[in-house]
Scaffold this active site. Structure first.
Site, PDB file in Angstrom:
ATOM      1  N   SER A 149       0.833  -1.204   0.000  1.00 20.94           N
ATOM      2  CA  SER A 149       0.000   0.000   0.000  1.00 20.94           C
ATOM      3  C   SER A 149       0.861   1.245   0.000  1.00 20.94           C
ATOM      4  O   SER A 149       1.959   1.257   0.585  1.00 20.94           O
ATOM      5  CB  SER A 149      -0.866  -0.007   1.264  1.00 20.94           C
ATOM      6  N   TYR A 152      -2.181  -1.377  10.838  1.00 19.52           N
ATOM      7  CA  TYR A 152      -2.412  -1.881   9.479  1.00 19.52           C
ATOM      8  C   TYR A 152      -1.240  -1.513   8.567  1.00 19.52           C
ATOM      9  O   TYR A 152      -0.652  -2.364   7.901  1.00 19.52           O
ATOM     10  CB  TYR A 152      -3.724  -1.303   8.906  1.00 19.52           C
ATOM     11  N   LYS A 180       2.008  -3.816   6.526  1.00 19.83           N
ATOM     12  CA  LYS A 180       2.456  -3.773   5.125  1.00 19.83           C
ATOM     13  C   LYS A 180       3.970  -3.524   5.067  1.00 19.83           C
ATOM     14  O   LYS A 180       4.681  -4.120   4.255  1.00 19.83           O
ATOM     15  CB  LYS A 180       1.687  -2.703   4.349  1.00 19.83           C
TER      16      LYS A 180
HETATM   17  N1  UFG Z   1     -12.771  10.860   2.995  1.00 14.39           N
HETATM   18  C1  UFG Z   1     -13.780  11.748   3.295  1.00 14.39           C
HETATM   19  N2  UFG Z   1     -14.947  11.263   3.769  1.00 14.39           N
HETATM   20  C2  UFG Z   1     -15.188   9.930   3.945  1.00 14.39           C
HETATM   21  C3  UFG Z   1     -14.159   9.012   3.613  1.00 14.39           C
HETATM   22  C4  UFG Z   1     -12.958   9.524   3.139  1.00 14.39           C
HETATM   23  O1  UFG Z   1     -13.603  12.958   3.176  1.00 14.39           O
HETATM   24  O2  UFG Z   1     -16.276   9.557   4.388  1.00 14.39           O
HETATM   25  C5  UFG Z   1     -11.498  11.370   2.455  1.00 14.39           C
HETATM   26  C6  UFG Z   1     -10.297  10.985   3.312  1.00 14.39           C
HETATM   27  O3  UFG Z   1     -10.108  11.904   4.343  1.00 14.39           O
HETATM   28  C7  UFG Z   1      -9.189  10.978   2.269  1.00 14.39           C
HETATM   29  C8  UFG Z   1      -9.895  10.540   0.977  1.00 14.39           C
HETATM   30  O4  UFG Z   1     -11.276  10.785   1.203  1.00 14.39           O
HETATM   31  O5  UFG Z   1      -8.699  12.273   2.097  1.00 14.39           O
HETATM   32  C9  UFG Z   1      -9.707   9.076   0.658  1.00 14.39           C
HETATM   33  O6  UFG Z   1     -10.031   8.314   1.817  1.00 14.39           O
HETATM   34  P1  UFG Z   1     -10.159   6.737   1.781  1.00 14.39           P
HETATM   35  O7  UFG Z   1     -10.523   6.276   3.166  1.00 14.39           O
HETATM   36  O8  UFG Z   1     -11.029   6.319   0.671  1.00 14.39           O
HETATM   37  O9  UFG Z   1      -8.693   6.263   1.404  1.00 14.39           O
HETATM   38  P2  UFG Z   1      -7.341   6.492   2.187  1.00 14.39           P
HETATM   39  O10 UFG Z   1      -6.455   7.213   1.243  1.00 14.39           O
HETATM   40  O11 UFG Z   1      -7.496   7.049   3.529  1.00 14.39           O
HETATM   41  O12 UFG Z   1      -6.945   4.970   2.449  1.00 14.39           O
HETATM   42  C10 UFG Z   1      -6.561   4.140   1.398  1.00 14.39           C
HETATM   43  C11 UFG Z   1      -6.845   2.665   1.718  1.00 14.39           C
HETATM   44  C12 UFG Z   1      -6.006   2.204   2.852  1.00 14.39           C
HETATM   45  C13 UFG Z   1      -4.573   2.573   2.633  1.00 14.39           C
HETATM   46  C14 UFG Z   1      -4.449   4.034   2.351  1.00 14.39           C
HETATM   47  C15 UFG Z   1      -3.072   4.472   2.023  1.00 14.39           C
HETATM   48  O13 UFG Z   1      -8.190   2.478   2.060  1.00 14.39           O
HETATM   49  O14 UFG Z   1      -6.108   0.797   2.949  1.00 14.39           O
HETATM   50  O15 UFG Z   1      -5.237   4.345   1.216  1.00 14.39           O
HETATM   51  O16 UFG Z   1      -2.997   5.871   2.059  1.00 14.39           O
HETATM   52  F1  UFG Z   1      -3.817   2.284   3.707  1.00 14.39           F
END
Ligand code: UFG
Length: 336
Positions: free
Chosen positions: A125, A150, A154
């Site tokens: 990741s 988590y 990785k």
């Molecule tokens: N976000 C919102 N509202 C929500 C959900 C997410 O604003 O309800 C924002 C988050 O703050 C972030 C973006 O949308 O800025 C993407 O969020 P995600 O949760 O979809 O994805 P992440 O980048 O946080 O996480 C993903 C994977 C993880 C991994 C990570 C690595 O889900 O498994 O990328 O950065 F670890």
């Protein structure tokens, strides 16, 4: 025909990869313990490919069962998806995360050594880079201290594989995914979050459906053009295809080192507000949303430099962000 074991093959990325493997002429055997997936996915894969993969309901934490599987099946390569993946949950139950994500990995690698199986693809990741100092993120960006158990699994996972590959027959490629989204064009497989979605796209599609009242945009005070956080959203089918390219590189012995790693993304970053706007335009559905505080552990911006994977694996993402968002929406509408 080469027989490939796909652990976690009924999950989101796993199921899409199984379809691409079968389309590419591989024979597939799936191990999945159904902890975060449904058995119906097996039939859906068969509907898409006209072939039902072999399936074993095995918990990879059980060393005896893992041993027995490898003693009774002849395998040419492994794509290892099976793992727990909820960042927030991992903070609350770290030991379960270490047991599930690390023990399983070690047991599989031990059996690869015992049975002289060489080809291993690992689900890593972009989270291992943390907030990178420079964007886009190349594979040479430093690995930052993990923000969550988590993320740590990785990082540790890659270290374990690197050490093992130095002294065994194991050749491995770690694929460092950016943000996988979307669904197969058949709309027969997609992402099935259990409970309240943690990730942006399923939260958006469930809000659009009326399952969730309102989407929270986590922070608009980031140092980005519109203040919301930036990510590299990649279509899951493109990501699945990257696994096939990586596997073929190992099978054909084209790898330069016994352990290699590649970013898998589109190379483009989009902010949360851009995603909302693109989703609304593509689907003609208005989203209810509000700006809230930042979510703990989120980085400001992460998007991939994809020149290494383009050059070494001749892989290139093909689908657009709009296609990915539409497929996610079609999938959401089809989920019963
Ligand atoms: N976000 C919102 N509202 C929500 C959900 C997410 O604003 O309800 C924002 C988050 O703050 C972030 C973006 O949308 O800025 C993407 O969020 P995600 O949760 O979809 O994805 P992440 O980048 O946080 O996480 C993903 C994977 C993880 C991994 C990570 C690595 O889900 O498994 O990328 O950065 F670890």
């Amino acid at each position: 025909m080469k027989k490939i074991l796909v652990t976690g093959g009924l999950g989101f990325i796993g199921s899409h990869t199984v379809v691409e493997l079968q389309n590419a002429g591989f024979e597939v055997v799936i191990i999945d313990n159904l902890s975060n997936s449904k058995i119906e996915v097996l039939d859906n894969i068969q509907e898409i490919t006209n072939k039902k993969p072999e399936f074993f309901n095995i918990d990879l934490r059980n060393k005896k069962d893992v041993k027995h599987f490898f003693n009774t099946n002849s395998i040419d390569g492994i794509i290892h998806f099976a793992a727990s993946k909820a960042v927030g949950e991992s903070v609350n139950i770290p030991l379960e995360y270490y047991e599930n994500n690390i023990n399983s990995l070690v047991f599989i690698l031990q059996e690869m050594k015992n049975h002289k199986i060489s080809n291993f693809i690992f689900s890593s990741s972009c989270t291992i880079y943390g907030q990178a100092d420079e964007l886009p993120i190349t594979e040479n960006s430093p690995i930052k201290p993990a923000e969550s158990p988590y993320g740590n699994t990785k990082q540790i996972g890659e270290e374990i594989i690197r050490d093992a590959s130095k002294v065994t027959n194991i050749n491995a490629i770690s694929l460092r995914y950016f943000n996988p989204i979307g669904a197969h064009e058949s709309i027969k497989i997609g992402e099935l979050p259990i409970g309240i979605p943690q990730n942006l796209i399923p939260y958006i599609t469930q809000t659009a459906m009326g399952i969730r009242k309102e989407l929270s945009v986590f922070g608009d005070d980031y140092n980005t053009p519109d203040g919301t956080a930036i990510r590299d959203y990649i279509h899951v089918v493109d990501l699945a295809k990257a696994h096939i390219s990586a596997l073929k590189r190992l099978i054909d012995k084209r790898n330069n080192e016994s352990f290699e790693f590649f970013n898998v993304g589109t190379g483009k970053g989009n902010s949360v507000l851009e995603i909302i706007q693109k989703f609304e335009t593509a689907t003609n559905v208005k989203l209810n949303y509000k700006i809230t505080d930042r979510r703990a552990g989120d980085v400001t911006a992460a998007y991939a430099d994809v020149s290494k994977i383009q050059k070494e694996l001749s892989w290139q993402n093909e689908k657009t962000l709009t296609e990915a968002l539409i497929s996610a929406w079609e999938w959401q509408k089809s989920v019963k």
